[in-house]
Enzyme design. Structure first.
Site, short mmCIF file in Angstrom:
data_model
loop_
_atom_site.label_atom_id
_atom_site.label_comp_id
_atom_site.label_asym_id
_atom_site.label_seq_id
_atom_site.Cartn_x
_atom_site.Cartn_y
_atom_site.Cartn_z
N HIS A 63 97.84 -84.79 -25.41
CA HIS A 63 97.82 -86.09 -26.05
C HIS A 63 98.97 -86.26 -27.04
O HIS A 63 99.45 -85.29 -27.62
CB HIS A 63 96.51 -86.28 -26.83
CG HIS A 63 95.29 -86.14 -25.98
ND1 HIS A 63 94.14 -85.55 -26.44
CD2 HIS A 63 95.04 -86.51 -24.70
CE1 HIS A 63 93.22 -85.57 -25.49
NE2 HIS A 63 93.75 -86.14 -24.42
N LYS A 73 100.59 -82.78 -36.13
CA LYS A 73 99.25 -82.20 -36.21
C LYS A 73 99.30 -80.78 -36.75
O LYS A 73 100.13 -79.98 -36.31
CB LYS A 73 98.60 -82.17 -34.82
CG LYS A 73 98.40 -83.53 -34.20
CD LYS A 73 97.81 -83.44 -32.81
CE LYS A 73 97.65 -84.83 -32.20
NZ LYS A 73 97.11 -84.76 -30.84
N TYR A 133 91.74 -80.44 -37.25
CA TYR A 133 93.18 -80.66 -37.42
C TYR A 133 93.45 -81.86 -38.30
O TYR A 133 92.71 -82.83 -38.34
CB TYR A 133 93.92 -80.76 -36.08
CG TYR A 133 93.43 -81.79 -35.10
CD1 TYR A 133 94.11 -83.00 -34.95
CD2 TYR A 133 92.32 -81.55 -34.31
CE1 TYR A 133 93.69 -83.93 -34.02
CE2 TYR A 133 91.90 -82.49 -33.38
CZ TYR A 133 92.58 -83.68 -33.25
OH TYR A 133 92.15 -84.62 -32.34
N ASP A 170 91.50 -87.73 -19.29
CA ASP A 170 92.52 -86.68 -19.21
C ASP A 170 92.82 -86.28 -17.77
O ASP A 170 93.93 -85.85 -17.46
CB ASP A 170 92.11 -85.45 -20.01
CG ASP A 170 92.21 -85.67 -21.52
OD1 ASP A 170 92.71 -86.73 -21.95
OD2 ASP A 170 91.79 -84.77 -22.27
#
Length: 192
Positions: A63, A73, A133, A170
Site C-alpha cells: 500500500h 511509516k 505504525y 489487495d
C-alpha cells in the site's frame, strides 16, 4: 543512545533498533524520540497511529498514498513476527522497482522506517500478530493506491507465499508495470 539507525540496501529505508532497559519487572524502552530520530536521519512529523491484528500468513499490502498525502511509516511489531517490505516507487531513483525487507518482532523490538515514495506491506509469520505504525499523513482514500504483493517483476521473497491470506482489495491490485501515470506521482530527489 536509546536507538541505532541502520540504513538498508535502499538507504532511505532505515531499520531502527530500540534499546530496552530490563529489570525484574520486565523492561522499559522508548519507541520514538523526535530529537534522536532527527539525528538518525528521520525528520518527520507523525500525525496518525494505526494498529492491526493478523492471522498467520496474512499479507497486508503493498500500500501507499500518492502526493499530496504521501505517508512515511514507522512500523513496529508488538506481538509475533512479520516480514516487512518496502518497494521503491520513486521515478528516476537508482533503486526504482527494488525492494528491501526486515524481520520485525516483539522479541527483537526493531522498527522499520519506510519513507514517502515507497509501497509498504508485510506478512504475518506467526498467529495473532499485532502491528503498530506511525504515519506522516492522515489516511486519505482519494490518494490511496496499491501494488500487487506477488508481482513477478518485483520477485519479493515472501516467507509464507503458499499460505498467503489477502483481502479482496489487495488480491486485485495492479503490478508495477500496470501502474498508470495517475497511480504514481513520486519522483526521486535524493535522500529525503
Amino acid at each position: 543512545m536509546p536507538f541505532e539507525f541502520e540504513p538498508l540496501a535502499i538507504p532511505d529505508v532505515i531499520l531502527v533498533k530500540a534499546r530496552a532497559f530490563p529489570d525484574e519487572r520486565g523492561f522499559f524502552m522508548e519507541t520514538f524520540k523526535q530529537s534522536e530520530f532527527a539525528r538518525g536521519g528521520i525528520r518527520r512529523n507523525f500525525v496518525q497511529d494505526n494498529f492491526s491484528y493478523s492471522r498467520r500468513g496474512t499479507v497486508r499490502g503493498l500500500h501507499y498514498q500518492m502526493n499530496p498525502a504521501a505517508q512515511g511509516k514507522l512500523v513496529a511489531c508488538l506481538r509475533g513476527e512479520i516480514y516487512d517490505v518496502a518497494v521503491d516507487l520513486r521515478k528516476g531513483s537508482p533503486t526504482y522497482g527494488r525492494w528491501v525487507a526486515a524481520l520485525l518482532s516483539a522479541e527483537n523490538r526493531r522498527m522499520l522506517w519506510v519513507p514517502e515514495g515507497f509501497a509498504h506491506g508485510f506478512q504475518a509469520l506467526t498467529e495473532g500478530v499485532m502491528v503498530w505504525y506511525k504515519v506522516t499523513a492522515e489516511y486519505d482514500p482519494a490518494t490511496e493506491r496499491g501494488l500487487r504483493w506477488d508481482d513477478p517483476a518485483l520477485g519479493i521473497e515472501w516467507p509464507l507465499r503458499q499460505e498467503a491470506i489477502l483481502s479482496t482489495k489487495d488480491a486485485v491490485l495492479p503490478t508495477l508495470a500496470e501502474l498508470s501515470e495517475a497511480d504514481n506521482n513520486f519522483t526521486y530527489g535524493g535522500h529525503l
